[in-house]
Scaffold this active site. Structure first.
Site, short mmCIF file in Angstrom:
data_model
loop_
_atom_site.label_atom_id
_atom_site.label_comp_id
_atom_site.label_asym_id
_atom_site.label_seq_id
_atom_site.Cartn_x
_atom_site.Cartn_y
_atom_site.Cartn_z
N SER A 1 0.84 -1.20 0.00
CA SER A 1 0.00 0.00 0.00
C SER A 1 0.87 1.24 0.00
O SER A 1 2.02 1.21 0.45
CB SER A 1 -0.87 0.01 1.26
N TYR A 34 -2.15 -1.62 10.22
CA TYR A 34 -2.15 -1.73 8.75
C TYR A 34 -0.86 -1.17 8.18
O TYR A 34 -0.17 -1.82 7.39
CB TYR A 34 -3.37 -0.97 8.20
#
Ligand code: NAD
Length: 277
Positions: A156, A169
């Site tokens: 990401s 995350y």
């Protein structure tokens, strides 16, 4: 023109919906047979509503529309034995393995580190970081036996920048950079390439759900997708609130195919300029 994945077999985690489904369909369209798996059910700290067995069945239908074979299994990426078993079954059925797309992931419940439940931390890190290890490790001997291959890890943009309220995350995705580079070095002598794709916002259930709408528009009581679009748009340099899953699939296909045959150890942003803002 010859299809870029003709004769190839690809393993894809988190393939019931969203980006994982698109990767499966795009690689099948280019000629690959697919070993797919997904938990296809609720997960702690997922944020988004859960995927279902019907979603995974729809991925099967879409791959088969391209006249490719698919073995789809409901399995949890945190369960290394289950993943090893399905990888070996797929290789037995299709005769080998060439490509791994480690895509399964959850966002986690947003909140500051000071208030984070340890079980939420574990759920995200075990899925997004250990889950990639569980997916890649059993594939390695099969890729070696094939004389080469390509591993694509879905990371990401968050791996490259700090984002508050998403610590597990962001930490897991940043950790994937270390795993990716280590694997790239360890596997280079076998002609196995290892890279990550680092997307900005992508229009899937992970992004487009009420929990995220509240995270990005805390000033509103019941924000909608319309309300949150300008905020998503402001994250990216290019004028787009979020990318299509196909934008990520095209990068996966490039890295998986011979077009990327000397690219390894790279974190490729597909991010509409998020990283340079
Ligand atoms: N959507 C975004 O904005 C965005 C941005 C950057 C990176 N990503 C990454 O892209 C990848 C795909 O996400 P998406 O956007 O398609 O989200 P999604 O929620 O639509 O799909 C994720 C899939 O992973 C599956 N999954 C979750 N936990 C699992 C587990 N324990 N075992 C097996 N499968 C599991 C889910 O069931 C779901 O089908 C993820 O790694 C995510 O972190 C997403």
């Amino acid at each position: 023109m010859a299809r870029r994945m003709a004769g190839k077999v690809a393993l894809i985690s988190g393939a019931a919906r969203g980006q994982g489904r698109h990767h499966a369909v795009r690689l099948a369209e280019e000629g690959a047979d697919i070993i797919a798996f997904d938990i296809a059910g609720p997960v702690r700290a997922q944020g988004a509503p859960a995927a279902s067995p019907a979603d995974l069945a729809e991925t099967v239908r879409l791959v088969e529309m391209h006249d490719r074979r698919i073995l789809a299994t409901q399995a949890d990426v945190r369960d290394s034995d289950a993943v090893t078993d399905l990888v070996n079954r797929g290789v037995t059925e299709f005769g080998g393995l060439d490509i791994v797309v480690a895509n399964a992931g959850i966002q986690g419940n947003p909140g500051p580190v000071a208030e984070l439940h340890p079980a939420d931390w574990r759920a995200v890190v075990e899925t997004n970081l250990s889950g990639v290890f569980h997916t890649v490790q059993p594939a390695i001997p099969h890729l070696v036996a094939r004389g080469g291959g390509s591993i694509v890890i879905i990371s990401s943009s968050i791996a490259l920048r700090a984002v508050p309220n998403l610590a597990p995350y962001g930490t897991a995705k940043a950790g994937l950079a270390g795993l990716m580079r280590t694997l790239a070095l360890e596997l280079a002598e076998h002609s196995i390439r290892v890279n990550s794709v680092n997307p900005t916002t992508v229009g899937t259930p992970m992004l487009l759900n009420p929990i995220n709408f509240g995270l990005f528009r805390p000033d509103l009581d019941d924000p909608t997708e319309e309300d949150v679009r300008p905020v998503y748009r402001s994250l990216n340099a290019l004028p787009v609130p979020y990318l299509d899953p196909d934008d990520i699939s095209n990068a996966v296909l490039f890295l998986a195919s011979d077009e990327g045959r000397y690219i390894t150890g790279v974190a490729l942003p597909v991010d509409a300029g998020y990283a340079i803002k």
